[in-house]
Each structure stands twice: as C-alpha cells, then as structure tokens.
Design a protein around this motif. Structure first.
Motif, mmCIF file in Angstrom:
data_model
loop_
_atom_site.group_PDB
_atom_site.id
_atom_site.type_symbol
_atom_site.label_atom_id
_atom_site.label_comp_id
_atom_site.label_asym_id
_atom_site.label_seq_id
_atom_site.Cartn_x
_atom_site.Cartn_y
_atom_site.Cartn_z
ATOM 1 N N LEU A 13 0.813 -1.218 0.000
ATOM 2 C CA LEU A 13 0.000 0.000 0.000
ATOM 3 C C LEU A 13 0.843 1.263 0.000
ATOM 4 C CD1 LEU A 13 -2.744 -1.158 2.496
ATOM 5 C CD2 LEU A 13 -3.109 -0.554 0.095
ATOM 6 N N THR A 14 1.953 1.242 0.699
ATOM 7 C CA THR A 14 2.771 2.455 0.768
ATOM 8 C C THR A 14 3.678 2.607 -0.439
ATOM 9 O OG1 THR A 14 4.385 1.319 2.169
ATOM 10 C CG2 THR A 14 2.681 2.601 3.277
ATOM 11 N N THR A 19 3.044 6.733 -4.047
ATOM 12 C CA THR A 19 4.158 7.474 -3.459
ATOM 13 C C THR A 19 3.711 8.647 -2.586
ATOM 14 O OG1 THR A 19 4.372 8.787 -5.482
ATOM 15 C CG2 THR A 19 5.767 6.819 -5.279
ATOM 16 N N SER A 20 2.421 8.987 -2.608
ATOM 17 C CA SER A 20 1.946 10.052 -1.719
ATOM 18 C C SER A 20 1.790 9.551 -0.282
ATOM 19 C CB SER A 20 0.614 10.624 -2.226
ATOM 20 O OG SER A 20 -0.423 9.670 -2.081
ATOM 21 N N ARG A 21 1.876 8.242 -0.082
ATOM 22 C CA ARG A 21 1.762 7.675 1.276
ATOM 23 C C ARG A 21 3.133 7.671 1.940
ATOM 24 N NH1 ARG A 21 -1.855 3.208 -1.246
ATOM 25 N NH2 ARG A 21 -3.822 4.316 -1.320
ATOM 26 N N THR A 22 3.625 8.859 2.171
ATOM 27 C CA THR A 22 4.932 9.052 2.803
ATOM 28 C C THR A 22 4.858 8.652 4.271
ATOM 29 O OG1 THR A 22 4.359 11.298 3.450
ATOM 30 C CG2 THR A 22 5.417 11.023 1.275
ATOM 31 N N PRO A 23 6.011 8.523 4.941
ATOM 32 C CA PRO A 23 5.978 8.253 6.388
ATOM 33 C C PRO A 23 5.142 9.284 7.153
ATOM 34 C CG PRO A 23 8.163 7.838 5.552
ATOM 35 C CD PRO A 23 7.368 8.444 4.412
ATOM 36 N N GLN A 24 5.205 10.547 6.737
ATOM 37 C CA GLN A 24 4.393 11.577 7.393
ATOM 38 C C GLN A 24 2.906 11.294 7.183
ATOM 39 O OE1 GLN A 24 5.269 15.647 6.370
ATOM 40 N NE2 GLN A 24 3.363 16.402 7.253
ATOM 41 N N GLN A 42 1.535 8.437 6.597
ATOM 42 C CA GLN A 42 1.211 7.237 7.358
ATOM 43 C C GLN A 42 0.963 7.555 8.827
ATOM 44 O OE1 GLN A 42 3.858 3.843 6.499
ATOM 45 N NE2 GLN A 42 4.463 4.971 4.669
ATOM 46 N N SER A 43 1.789 8.429 9.415
ATOM 47 C CA SER A 43 1.590 8.767 10.831
ATOM 48 C C SER A 43 0.359 9.643 11.035
ATOM 49 C CB SER A 43 2.835 9.441 11.415
ATOM 50 O OG SER A 43 3.058 10.685 10.798
ATOM 51 N N ASN A 98 -2.323 9.528 9.166
ATOM 52 C CA ASN A 98 -3.508 8.790 8.727
ATOM 53 C C ASN A 98 -3.454 7.326 9.155
ATOM 54 O OD1 ASN A 98 -4.905 10.834 6.746
ATOM 55 N ND2 ASN A 98 -2.715 10.920 6.324
ATOM 56 N N ALA A 99 -2.988 7.104 10.375
ATOM 57 C CA ALA A 99 -2.774 5.734 10.861
ATOM 58 C C ALA A 99 -4.062 4.907 10.834
ATOM 59 C CB ALA A 99 -2.179 5.766 12.261
ATOM 60 N N VAL A 100 -5.188 5.504 11.198
ATOM 61 C CA VAL A 100 -6.455 4.761 11.221
ATOM 62 C C VAL A 100 -6.866 4.379 9.797
ATOM 63 C CG1 VAL A 100 -8.918 4.913 11.780
ATOM 64 C CG2 VAL A 100 -7.212 5.790 13.392
ATOM 65 N N GLN A 101 -6.790 5.318 8.876
ATOM 66 C CA GLN A 101 -7.137 5.042 7.483
ATOM 67 C C GLN A 101 -6.229 3.957 6.896
ATOM 68 O OE1 GLN A 101 -6.932 8.426 4.864
ATOM 69 N NE2 GLN A 101 -7.511 7.252 3.076
ATOM 70 N N LEU A 102 -4.925 4.053 7.175
ATOM 71 C CA LEU A 102 -3.990 3.051 6.667
ATOM 72 C C LEU A 102 -4.313 1.672 7.239
ATOM 73 C CD1 LEU A 102 -1.511 2.266 5.020
ATOM 74 C CD2 LEU A 102 -0.089 2.971 6.961
#
Length: 127
Positions: free
Chosen positions: A86-87, A91-96, A98-99, A101-105
């Motif tokens: 998924l990440t 490429t817009s799912r950066t570490p930032q 992800q943190s 949007n933790a619930v959505q991820l």
C-alpha cells in the motif's frame, strides 16, 4: 556481460534485456514496451543506456521496483506485506502521511489482508 547471473534485481534484468537487444539488433536504437514489472525494467534500461532506446512505452508500472524485492515481499506476514504494498503503490503515502492517517492506513491493511485470509485454516495456513 554475464547475462542471467547474479542477484535478481531490476538492474540485472535491464542489463540482460540490453544484452539481448545487442545480440538481436546490434547497436541500433530500438523501440520497447514494458508492462507492469517490465515497465520498471524498461525505465532502468533508459537509465543504463538512454542512447539505445529510441522510444519506450510504459504501462501499469511503478516508478521504482527496487524499493523492495517482490520475492521477499511474499515471505512477509500478511499485515506487513499489505503495508509495504500500500505504501509503495502510492508514493503520496509518505511516512508523514502514514503517521497522520494511521487509522485510514490500518483500515486499508485490514481490507487487503481480509481477502488473503479467505481459505485459511484455523492455524493460519492456506488449505
């Protein structure tokens, strides 16, 4: 070149493809098409020998297949595998992201892994 030898990676596949083109076509620039993983190989061919490729068509491919070897990906536990897929697929799912949007991820991971869990026995092994 030592075609077909060494660690499997996009760079090696591109070198193999360029060696094959040398054998079949000589030094002339050529047209190529890459679909899915093949698109990543074509991109690497353009990095290694841009003068060799006259035109390239890329279809349904990621910008970089070297971020994680696919043969290793399928050995990961389902949740970790889903997170990597998924990440890396977006490429817009950066570490930032992800943190923030933790619930959505996690919902996305749960959705992806729920399909993988169909047909598993109680011990977690596919039947």
């Amino acid at each position: 070149p030592k075609v077909g030898l060494g660690e499997p990676c996009v760079a090696a596949y591109a070198a193999d493809a360029l060696a094959l083109a040398d054998t079949l076509l000589g030094p002339e620039p050529f047209l190529t098409l890459g679909y899915s993983f093949g698109g990543c190989v074509v991109q690497e061919m353009l990095v290694q020998a841009p003068h060799r490729v006259r035109r390239a068509v890329l279809s349904a491919c990621a910008p970089d297949a070297n971020t994680y070897r696919m043969d290793l990906l399928w050995q990961l536990p389902p949740e970790e595998r889903a997170r990597k897929l998924l990440t890396q697929a977006d490429t817009s799912r950066t570490p930032q992201w992800q943190s923030e949007n933790a619930v959505q991820l996690q919902l996305m991971v749960d959705f992806v892994t729920s399909d993988w869990k169909l047909g598993e026995s109680e011990e977690g092994y596919a039947e």
